[in-house]
Design a protein around this motif. Sequence first.
Motif, mmCIF file in Angstrom:
data_model
loop_
_atom_site.group_PDB
_atom_site.id
_atom_site.type_symbol
_atom_site.label_atom_id
_atom_site.label_comp_id
_atom_site.label_asym_id
_atom_site.label_seq_id
_atom_site.Cartn_x
_atom_site.Cartn_y
_atom_site.Cartn_z
ATOM 1 N N TYR A 36 -84.442 -52.568 40.516
ATOM 2 C CA TYR A 36 -84.075 -51.175 40.721
ATOM 3 C C TYR A 36 -84.356 -50.410 39.428
ATOM 4 O O TYR A 36 -84.193 -50.937 38.332
ATOM 5 C CB TYR A 36 -82.583 -51.045 41.048
ATOM 6 N N GLY A 41 -78.468 -40.527 34.322
ATOM 7 C CA GLY A 41 -77.690 -39.592 35.120
ATOM 8 C C GLY A 41 -77.959 -39.644 36.607
ATOM 9 O O GLY A 41 -77.410 -38.851 37.370
ATOM 10 N N LYS A 42 -78.813 -40.593 37.014
ATOM 11 C CA LYS A 42 -79.157 -40.711 38.436
ATOM 12 C C LYS A 42 -78.708 -42.057 38.985
ATOM 13 O O LYS A 42 -78.246 -42.925 38.254
ATOM 14 C CB LYS A 42 -80.678 -40.569 38.617
ATOM 15 N N SER A 43 -78.878 -42.216 40.302
ATOM 16 C CA SER A 43 -78.520 -43.464 40.961
ATOM 17 C C SER A 43 -79.686 -44.440 40.930
ATOM 18 O O SER A 43 -80.838 -44.033 40.817
ATOM 19 C CB SER A 43 -78.135 -43.189 42.414
ATOM 20 N N PRO A 44 -79.406 -45.729 41.077
ATOM 21 C CA PRO A 44 -80.500 -46.708 41.146
ATOM 22 C C PRO A 44 -81.343 -46.512 42.408
ATOM 23 O O PRO A 44 -80.826 -46.118 43.460
ATOM 24 C CB PRO A 44 -79.759 -48.058 41.204
ATOM 25 N N LEU A 46 -84.593 -48.615 44.572
ATOM 26 C CA LEU A 46 -85.343 -49.856 44.676
ATOM 27 C C LEU A 46 -86.825 -49.597 44.402
ATOM 28 O O LEU A 46 -87.421 -48.691 44.970
ATOM 29 C CB LEU A 46 -85.187 -50.451 46.075
ATOM 30 N N LEU A 101 -75.413 -58.173 46.760
ATOM 31 C CA LEU A 101 -76.255 -58.216 45.577
ATOM 32 C C LEU A 101 -75.391 -58.402 44.338
ATOM 33 O O LEU A 101 -74.290 -57.855 44.255
ATOM 34 C CB LEU A 101 -77.050 -56.920 45.426
ATOM 35 N N ARG B 9 -68.914 -35.122 42.294
ATOM 36 C CA ARG B 9 -69.745 -35.639 41.209
ATOM 37 C C ARG B 9 -68.910 -35.934 39.971
ATOM 38 O O ARG B 9 -69.178 -36.889 39.259
ATOM 39 C CB ARG B 9 -70.839 -34.634 40.834
ATOM 40 N N PHE B 33 -70.919 -50.281 50.357
ATOM 41 C CA PHE B 33 -70.512 -50.929 49.109
ATOM 42 C C PHE B 33 -69.932 -49.898 48.148
ATOM 43 O O PHE B 33 -70.377 -48.754 48.107
ATOM 44 C CB PHE B 33 -71.730 -51.569 48.427
ATOM 45 N N LEU B 90 -70.220 -45.726 42.165
ATOM 46 C CA LEU B 90 -71.392 -45.575 43.018
ATOM 47 C C LEU B 90 -71.143 -46.217 44.368
ATOM 48 O O LEU B 90 -70.697 -47.351 44.449
ATOM 49 C CB LEU B 90 -72.617 -46.220 42.363
ATOM 50 N N GLN B 105 -80.585 -51.285 49.227
ATOM 51 C CA GLN B 105 -79.328 -50.563 49.217
ATOM 52 C C GLN B 105 -79.613 -49.135 48.777
ATOM 53 O O GLN B 105 -80.238 -48.918 47.741
ATOM 54 C CB GLN B 105 -78.311 -51.222 48.284
ATOM 55 N N PHE B 107 -78.268 -45.705 47.407
ATOM 56 C CA PHE B 107 -77.121 -45.291 46.606
ATOM 57 C C PHE B 107 -76.831 -43.801 46.742
ATOM 58 O O PHE B 107 -77.744 -42.980 46.887
ATOM 59 C CB PHE B 107 -77.369 -45.611 45.124
ATOM 60 N N GLY B 108 -75.559 -43.462 46.672
ATOM 61 C CA GLY B 108 -75.161 -42.073 46.548
ATOM 62 C C GLY B 108 -75.324 -41.591 45.119
ATOM 63 O O GLY B 108 -75.688 -42.376 44.231
ATOM 64 N N PRO B 109 -75.045 -40.316 44.855
ATOM 65 C CA PRO B 109 -75.268 -39.741 43.530
ATOM 66 C C PRO B 109 -74.258 -40.177 42.481
ATOM 67 O O PRO B 109 -74.496 -40.008 41.282
ATOM 68 C CB PRO B 109 -75.169 -38.236 43.770
ATOM 69 N N GLY B 110 -73.145 -40.763 42.906
ATOM 70 C CA GLY B 110 -72.144 -41.229 41.962
ATOM 71 C C GLY B 110 -71.032 -40.221 41.723
ATOM 72 O O GLY B 110 -71.230 -39.003 41.871
#
Lengths: 113, 116
Positions: A36, A41-44, A46, A101, B9, B33, B90, B105, B107-110
């Motif tokens: 990933y 500042g962002k999300s992971p 894939l 994971l 956020r 998750f 997250l 998976q 992911f959302g922005p957190g």
Amino acid sequence: QKEVEQNSGPLSVPEGAIASLNCTYSDRGSQSFFWYRQYSGKSPELIMSIYSNGDKEDGRFTAQLNKASQYVSLLIRDSQPSDSATYLCAVRVGETSGSRLTFGEGTQLTVNP
Amino acid sequence: DVKVTQSSRYLVKRTGEKVFLECVQDMDHENMFWYRQDPGLGLRLIYFSYDVKMKEKGDIPEGYSVSREKKERFSLILESASTNQTSMYLCASSPPPGSVAYNEQFFGPGTRLTVL
């Protein structure tokens, strides 16, 4: 021993070079392996998945898996400044609904123009 | 495109408060998750769910609980927030085994939670 370990970094390479990111895992039953990318500042997100021994190429990215050595790597050819991010290695044991994971700590990559 | 949204956020709470973090996905995914991400520790799984009303503990469930009353929504609850729960949270979702996209998976922005 951590379940998934990555080279500690940070890693700095010049633009155009090959960046090599490494990951080892402890559970020999692991079946699926993922890389990933996470920008600051962002999300992971894939970028690569690999399931069998050998190399898998996708554009400038190559994932390499060696189950005997419990080792998975990611090579980034012709590195670009836009590749600067944290790269997370993730491993899954099993393929049932309950499998999940496990992530490494991540390696921060900086590509210098 | 898969969309995973999180209710906030940024969130600032006081020690001892009950905190709800909400996550909603719009792709009919079975698996959801909750992770927290801390510098030097990476992504750590708190809880996950592979069906409505089902939940499984992850690696660090202490101090947290979850609720999944509807397929699209997975809530993380901090019963009594503490300063050591200050972190980035997250949420992620994925389809079931056998699906084409099972391996990913999303992911959302957190939510960056600060507990004072």
